[in-house]
Enzyme design. Sequence first.
Site, PDB file in Angstrom:
ATOM      1  N   GLU A  23       0.866  -1.171  -0.058  1.00  0.00           N
ATOM      2  CA  GLU A  23      -0.037  -0.038  -0.048  1.00  0.00           C
ATOM      3  C   GLU A  23       1.172   1.373  -0.096  1.00  0.00           C
ATOM      4  O   GLU A  23       0.615   2.155  -0.860  1.00  0.00           O
ATOM      5  CB  GLU A  23      -0.776   0.120   1.266  1.00  0.00           C
ATOM      6  CG  GLU A  23      -1.960  -0.927   1.373  1.00  0.00           C
ATOM      7  CD  GLU A  23      -1.459  -2.262   2.062  1.00  0.00           C
ATOM      8  OE1 GLU A  23      -0.247  -2.660   1.871  1.00  0.00           O
ATOM      9  OE2 GLU A  23      -2.407  -3.227   2.239  1.00  0.00           O
ATOM     10  N   GLU A  44      -3.421  -7.038  17.110  1.00  0.00           N
ATOM     11  CA  GLU A  44      -2.348  -7.511  16.189  1.00  0.00           C
ATOM     12  C   GLU A  44      -1.459  -7.982  17.229  1.00  0.00           C
ATOM     13  O   GLU A  44      -0.667  -9.037  16.662  1.00  0.00           O
ATOM     14  CB  GLU A  44      -1.606  -6.581  15.391  1.00  0.00           C
ATOM     15  CG  GLU A  44      -0.842  -6.710  14.303  1.00  0.00           C
ATOM     16  CD  GLU A  44      -0.338  -5.757  13.221  1.00  0.00           C
ATOM     17  OE1 GLU A  44       0.614  -5.274  13.825  1.00  0.00           O
ATOM     18  OE2 GLU A  44      -0.951  -5.777  12.197  1.00  0.00           O
ATOM     19  N   GLY A  68       5.967  -2.278  14.683  1.00  0.00           N
ATOM     20  CA  GLY A  68       5.434  -1.283  13.854  1.00  0.00           C
ATOM     21  C   GLY A  68       4.231  -0.394  14.913  1.00  0.00           C
ATOM     22  O   GLY A  68       4.188   0.563  14.822  1.00  0.00           O
TER      23      GLY A  68
HETATM   24  O1  F6P Z   1       0.652  -5.860   7.920  1.00  0.00           O
HETATM   25  C1  F6P Z   1       0.958  -5.518   9.188  1.00  0.00           C
HETATM   26  C2  F6P Z   1       2.287  -4.544   9.292  1.00  0.00           C
HETATM   27  O2  F6P Z   1       3.187  -5.157   9.267  1.00  0.00           O
HETATM   28  C3  F6P Z   1       1.839  -3.926  10.832  1.00  0.00           C
HETATM   29  O3  F6P Z   1       2.591  -4.700  11.667  1.00  0.00           O
HETATM   30  C4  F6P Z   1       2.692  -2.585  10.220  1.00  0.00           C
HETATM   31  O4  F6P Z   1       2.658  -1.482  11.328  1.00  0.00           O
HETATM   32  C5  F6P Z   1       2.138  -2.215   8.905  1.00  0.00           C
HETATM   33  O5  F6P Z   1       2.134  -3.530   8.303  1.00  0.00           O
HETATM   34  C6  F6P Z   1       2.896  -1.406   8.202  1.00  0.00           C
HETATM   35  O6  F6P Z   1       4.326  -1.864   8.203  1.00  0.00           O
HETATM   36  P1  F6P Z   1       5.648  -0.790   7.472  1.00  0.00           P
HETATM   37  O7  F6P Z   1       5.677   0.092   8.414  1.00  0.00           O
HETATM   38  O8  F6P Z   1       6.723  -1.864   7.323  1.00  0.00           O
HETATM   39  O9  F6P Z   1       4.990  -0.408   5.980  1.00  0.00           O
END
Ligand code: F6P
Length: 525
Positions: A214, A351, A265
Site C-alpha cells: 500500500e 495485532e 510497527g
Molecule cells: O501488515 C501488518 C504490518 O506489518 C504492521 O505490523 C505494520 O504496522 C504495518 O504492516 C506497516 O508496515 P510498514 O511500516 O513496514 O510499512
Amino acid sequence: MNRLRCDQTSAWPVLQAHYGVTGKNFDLRAAFAADPDRFSRFSQDAPHLFADLSKNLLDDATEKLLLDLARECGLEGHRDAMFSGELINSTEQRAVMHFLLRNPPAAQDGIAQAAIKNIANESTQVHATLDAMLAYAEQVRADAAITDIVNIGIGGSDLGPQMAVLALGEFAKTGKRVHFVSNVDGDELATVLKGLRPQSTLFLIASKTFTTTETMTNAHSARRWFEAQGGRDISRHFAALTTNVAAANEFGISTTFGFWDWVGGRYSLWSAIGLPVAIAIGAAGFRELLAGAHAMDEHFRTAPLERNLPVRLGLLDVWYRNFHGFTSRSIAPYSSALRRLPAYLQQLEMESNGKRVDADGKDLPFETSPVLWGEPGTNGQHAYFQMLHQGTSVVPVEFVAVKQAAHAPHDLPGHHPKLLANVLAQAQALMAGKQDVGGHKHFPGNRPSTFLLLERLTPASLGALIALQEHRVFVSGAIWGINSFDQWGVELGKVLAKDIEPRLKSGDVSGLDGSTAGLLRKIAG
Ligand code: F6P
C-alpha cells in the site's frame, strides 16, 4: 526467562473455582452498598491520569487471585526481560525496546541501563536520530513555503501518528496541514492531492520495512504526481521514516530518519514514525509526549503489582476474557480529539494478542484477544449504546474523559459540562440499570466499565495514556503465554493478493477455489 502459561499454573483452577462460586454472580450495586470505600480502593492515580476500576466485576479476593496468577506466570520476570533487552520476540529473534525511545538520555534506571548496555551503539543512535528528527521538524515548521505535510504509511506507520496529531490539535502549529494517506484505494491519495501544489508539499514516506504494498504504491504515485506537476528537488519534498534506509535511497529519497528492528510497527509512534507529530506540535511538545510515556514505563517497571495500573488492567482483561467469557471491549473516548484512539488500540491489542498458539507454537486451549471497537462519545450513545445497555451480550466499556476542555480549538460555553455529564451518566446507567416491569424499558445494569480520567489532553498525558495501553496489552499477553510482538497472521492475505493481482488482467482462475474463481470472473470479465 521463567514463563508459565496461565492454564498450567495452580492459580488457574483456583480462579476457575472462584468464578464458579462467587465471581459469576458478582453484583456491582451490592458491592457498593456493602463497601463505602469501594471507589477509593478500586481507583488509583498513575502518571498523568487517574483510573477508576470500581465499576468492574472485581473484589479483593478476585484481584488477589489474579495477582497470584500473574506472579506464577512470571509476569515480573517477563517484564524485566523486556526492559533488559532480551529477545522476547522469540519468533523473530528480536528484542522489544520501544521504551528505550522515550528513555531520557541521562536516565540511570537500573534495568533500562542493562538494556542500554545490550545495545550501547543503538542507544547512542536513538538520541542522535531523535535530535536530528526534531531539528528537521523545527526546520519544516519554520519553512513558510511548506504548507502541507502528507504522511504516506499504513498500520503502525499511520494509526499512531494520525491519532496523536488529531489528539494534540490544540498544540499544533497553525498554517501547516497534516494529511494521512494509508489505503491503497487511489481515491484516498487522489482526494488529498487535489488541493495540493508540489512546491508547498512535503511527503513523508513512513514504512518500517519500506516494502509494504500500500505504502509503496502510494509513494510511487505521489512521486509521479510531484514530477508531473513540475515538482523538482525530491530531497526537499520527500523524506523517509524507515529501518530500511537503503531501500529509501534506492527509491530516490535522500532525507531519511531511521529506526531499528526492535521497534515493532504498532509501537513505533515514539520513533522517526512520530515525525508528523513533531512537525505538528514541535520538538518540545514531542519530548513531552516521550516524557509522559517514560513516566508510565517507570510506573509499570517499579510499582508494586497491587498498585500497578497496566498490571491491574491487563489482569482485568484476562478475568473478563477467560472467566466471564466477554468477547469484546468497547473504547469510548469522550473527546472528539481522541476519535482515532479506538482504531489505534485495535491494532495495538488485536495485532499483538490475536494469537492462537503460545510462544512455543502450541495450540491454546483458551481465548486470547477480545475484539476492540468504539467511537467517540457522545456519538456512540446515539448508535450502539442501546446494545450496551439492553443487548444480550455484556461488553465492558473503557471510558476516557478529559477534565478540562481544550482552550483551542474551541472555547464554546456549555459544551464541556454536557460532555462530562454524559460520560458520567453512561457509566452510571450501565452499572445501576433500571427496574421496569414492562420489559422494554428494563435496564439490567451490572454492566462493567473502567473510567480513565485525564486532567487535560496534553502531549504528556497522551504519552502516558498510550504507554499504559501498550503495557496492559503486554500483561495479558504475558499471562496467556503468547508472543505479543510478531504478526504472522497478516502475511497469508498479502501473499494471496500478489497471486491474484495479475489474474485480474489475465482472467486465469486455475487452481483457485470455486468462490474466488467465480468472483474473479465477475470482476475480471
Ligand atoms: O501488515 C501488518 C504490518 O506489518 C504492521 O505490523 C505494520 O504496522 C504495518 O504492516 C506497516 O508496515 P510498514 O511500516 O513496514 O510499512
